[in-house]
Design an enzyme around this catalytic site. Structure first.
Site, PDB file in Angstrom:
ATOM      1  N   TYR A   1      13.636   7.683  -1.710  1.00 47.44           N
ATOM      2  CA  TYR A   1      14.773   7.295  -2.551  1.00 47.44           C
ATOM      3  C   TYR A   1      16.033   7.933  -1.973  1.00 47.44           C
ATOM      4  O   TYR A   1      16.048   9.141  -1.675  1.00 47.44           O
ATOM      5  CB  TYR A   1      14.565   7.768  -4.000  1.00 47.44           C
ATOM      6  CG  TYR A   1      15.720   7.341  -4.870  1.00 47.44           C
ATOM      7  CD1 TYR A   1      15.812   6.029  -5.337  1.00 47.44           C
ATOM      8  CD2 TYR A   1      16.754   8.218  -5.176  1.00 47.44           C
ATOM      9  CE1 TYR A   1      16.893   5.606  -6.087  1.00 47.44           C
ATOM     10  CE2 TYR A   1      17.844   7.808  -5.928  1.00 47.44           C
ATOM     11  CZ  TYR A   1      17.911   6.496  -6.372  1.00 47.44           C
ATOM     12  OH  TYR A   1      18.985   6.081  -7.105  1.00 47.44           O
TER      13      TYR A   1
ATOM     14  N   GLU B   1      21.450  14.028 -11.090  1.00 51.14           N
ATOM     15  CA  GLU B   1      20.214  13.384 -11.553  1.00 51.14           C
ATOM     16  C   GLU B   1      19.668  12.403 -10.512  1.00 51.14           C
ATOM     17  O   GLU B   1      18.519  11.983 -10.610  1.00 51.14           O
ATOM     18  CB  GLU B   1      20.442  12.695 -12.899  1.00 51.14           C
ATOM     19  CG  GLU B   1      21.115  11.321 -12.865  1.00 51.14           C
ATOM     20  CD  GLU B   1      22.574  11.332 -12.435  1.00 51.14           C
ATOM     21  OE1 GLU B   1      23.212  12.407 -12.548  1.00 51.14           O
ATOM     22  OE2 GLU B   1      23.080  10.275 -12.001  1.00 51.14           O
TER      23      GLU B   1
ATOM     24  N   GLU C   1      31.312  16.671 -13.421  1.00 50.01           N
ATOM     25  CA  GLU C   1      31.746  15.913 -12.244  1.00 50.01           C
ATOM     26  C   GLU C   1      32.158  16.853 -11.122  1.00 50.01           C
ATOM     27  O   GLU C   1      32.482  18.003 -11.354  1.00 50.01           O
ATOM     28  CB  GLU C   1      32.968  15.055 -12.605  1.00 50.01           C
ATOM     29  CG  GLU C   1      32.748  14.061 -13.719  1.00 50.01           C
ATOM     30  CD  GLU C   1      31.971  12.842 -13.260  1.00 50.01           C
ATOM     31  OE1 GLU C   1      31.828  12.646 -12.038  1.00 50.01           O
ATOM     32  OE2 GLU C   1      31.494  12.105 -14.134  1.00 50.01           O
TER      33      GLU C   1
ATOM     34  N   ARG D   1      28.481   8.071   1.697  1.00 50.56           N
ATOM     35  CA  ARG D   1      27.153   7.494   1.471  1.00 50.56           C
ATOM     36  C   ARG D   1      27.127   6.012   1.825  1.00 50.56           C
ATOM     37  O   ARG D   1      26.108   5.497   2.265  1.00 50.56           O
ATOM     38  CB  ARG D   1      26.716   7.718   0.020  1.00 50.56           C
ATOM     39  CG  ARG D   1      27.545   7.006  -1.022  1.00 50.56           C
ATOM     40  CD  ARG D   1      27.036   7.323  -2.415  1.00 50.56           C
ATOM     41  NE  ARG D   1      27.787   6.623  -3.446  1.00 50.56           N
ATOM     42  CZ  ARG D   1      27.688   6.888  -4.737  1.00 50.56           C
ATOM     43  NH1 ARG D   1      26.883   7.847  -5.157  1.00 50.56           N
ATOM     44  NH2 ARG D   1      28.387   6.217  -5.628  1.00 50.56           N
TER      45      ARG D   1
ATOM     46  N   TYR E   1      26.767  20.470  -6.054  1.00 52.44           N
ATOM     47  CA  TYR E   1      26.842  19.158  -6.709  1.00 52.44           C
ATOM     48  C   TYR E   1      25.617  18.322  -6.333  1.00 52.44           C
ATOM     49  O   TYR E   1      25.617  17.528  -5.396  1.00 52.44           O
ATOM     50  CB  TYR E   1      28.147  18.439  -6.358  1.00 52.44           C
ATOM     51  CG  TYR E   1      28.361  17.179  -7.180  1.00 52.44           C
ATOM     52  CD1 TYR E   1      28.434  17.250  -8.567  1.00 52.44           C
ATOM     53  CD2 TYR E   1      28.465  15.932  -6.587  1.00 52.44           C
ATOM     54  CE1 TYR E   1      28.603  16.105  -9.333  1.00 52.44           C
ATOM     55  CE2 TYR E   1      28.636  14.774  -7.344  1.00 52.44           C
ATOM     56  CZ  TYR E   1      28.708  14.870  -8.712  1.00 52.44           C
ATOM     57  OH  TYR E   1      28.870  13.733  -9.469  1.00 52.44           O
TER      58      TYR E   1
END
Ligand SMILES: *[C@@H]1O[C@H](CO)[C@@H](O)[C@H](O)[C@H]1NC(C)=O
Ligand SMILES: *[C@@H]1O[C@H](CO)[C@@H](O)[C@H](O)[C@H]1NC(C)=O
Ligand SMILES: *[C@@H]1O[C@H](CO)[C@@H](O)[C@H](O)[C@H]1NC(C)=O
Ligand SMILES: *[C@@H]1O[C@H](CO)[C@@H](O)[C@H](O)[C@H]1NC(C)=O
Length: 355
Positions: free
Chosen positions: A235, A249, A126, A196, A246
């Site tokens: 995407y 996936e 994380e 985001r 950082y």
């Protein structure tokens, strides 16, 4: 000729020659040494078997590590991976996954006599935003295992592996055929404060974004995730927080393996370029506004050649990912022993985390 070979000269020449040969013989070993490299010191002999102990499983998810798992699955010999706590006294390394420590579900075995040469490894995939307060762990850990390049055991979410494709393959062969959506996003952890979320809210005013995930009650199960993404031109590989290295996936698996061009929000552009080819992604920071980004995406999707250029890297690389992040990086510890600083202590893990 007769002059040169006169008797006296011959004797003199013979004497000089003998002296030269003699001194050569005497000094020969030194001369040899001058031209030979010094022998390297022998490497410290590894123990017959290193023992890597997993103190508890990350998120409680026990993995099958029966038999000689490191050798059988990853070709790493002499490396015993175990979750049997009775091995504590002889373990060379013990892995502690951070999440359970900060939630209080697990504790460090501070009550046990700790062998001097045993390495305690702090493990987290994380970002600092989700690792909690690490001050209580000052001076407890010897090594770090994380996605960060500067961790002792660097465990990236993915990487580019060079490969060569079959003859006659072209970029077009790598682009999924059935593109029906301009941009897609899967979001499981939705928070208004995330950058985001703000970027998404403005972007959706400009283009249509297909959103999936728990946050919008449109869950995609494992089986349908990548096939769904393959229908999208782009995407949104938006990280939940922005930190050096950082890159998760969301980029490697969802976008790259799914076959959509990643639009990334995460660490700065240079950080991405250090890990993936320049022409493989679109970085949000390169646009003055979401309006400009949205217009750009529309334009690229409508220009076949331009769009295909984002897949050119597939001619030279393939995406590699850790097969099992609870097992493989732990086995790989055994391959990094010679480069490891010993002894080492993280006297201030919190500052290392936030530096
Ligand atoms: C090392 O571990 C392997 C797998 O557990 C075992 O087969 C082997 O006998 C061990 N070697 C030594 C020298 O202990
Ligand atoms: C293409 O994708 C759309 C949307 O998922 C789907 O409805 C359609 O059947 C697909 N067509 C082909 C040929 O796969
Ligand atoms: C990339 O792959 C293509 C096609 O196989 C090849 O022609 C090209 O030389 C490769 N480029 C590099 C930098 O390896
Ligand atoms: C690990 O850290 C402890 C302090 O917590 C220290 O005493 C020990 O020497 C260190 N061991 C290694 C192998 O670095």
């Amino acid at each position: 000729m007769a002059d040169l070979c006169s008797h006296r000269r011959t004797i003199l020449a013979t004497l000089i020659c003998l002296t030269l040969i003699g001194s050569l013989l005497v000094h020969w070993p030194n001369l040899l040494n001058t031209f030979q490299r010094p022998k390297p010191l022998p490497k410290p002999r590894p123990k017959n078997n290193m023992t890597i102990l997993i103190w508890y499983w990350a998120f409680g998810s026990k993995q099958d590590i029966e038999g000689d798992v490191c050798k059988d699955r990853f070709g790493i010999p002499n490396c015993i991976l175990s979750d049997d706590r009775s091995l504590f006294p002889k373990a060379d390394f013990i892995i502690f996954h951070n999440r359970e420590l900060i939630t209080g579900h697990q504790r460090l075995p501070l009550h046990l006599p700790r062998p001097q040469n045993q390495g305690w490894v702090w493990f987290s995939m994380e970002s600092p935003a989700h690792n909690g307060n690490l001050r209580p762990f000052a001076g407890k850990f010897n090594y770090t295992m994380s996605y960060r390049h500067d961790a002792d055991f660097f465990t990236p979410y993915g990487w580019m592996a060079p490969h060569s494709v079959g003859r006659g393959m072209t970029v077009e062969d790598f682009i999924p055929k059935n593109k029906s959506y301009l941009a897609c996003w899967i979001v499981s952890n939705y928070a208004a404060r995330h950058s985001r979320t703000q970027v998404y809210n403005r972007l959706k005013q400009v283009i249509t974004v297909e959103v999936y995930g728990g946050a919008v009650h449109r869950r995609l199960d494992r089986k349908h995730t990548l096939p769904t993404i393959s229908h999208c031109y782009f995407y949104l590989a938006f990280e939940n927080s922005q930190f050096q290295d950082y890159i998760t996936e969301k980029l490697w698996k969802n976008a790259f393996v799914g076959g959509a061009v990643p639009v990334v929000l995460g660490p700065p552009c240079e950080n991405y370029e250090a890990m993936i080819p320049k022409d493989s992604f679109i970085h949000v920071d390169d646009f003055k506004s979401e309006e400009e980004l949205g217009q750009f995406l529309k334009q690229v999707a409508g220009d076949r050649e331009r769009y295909a250029s984002y897949f050119r890297w597939k001619l030279n690389y393939t995406v590699a990912q850790t097969s099992n992040w609870r097992v493989e990086p732990q086995c790989r510890i055994c391959t990094k022993l010679t480069t490891l600083q010993r002894p080492k202590v993280y006297w201030d893990l919190q500052s290392w985390e936030w530096k």
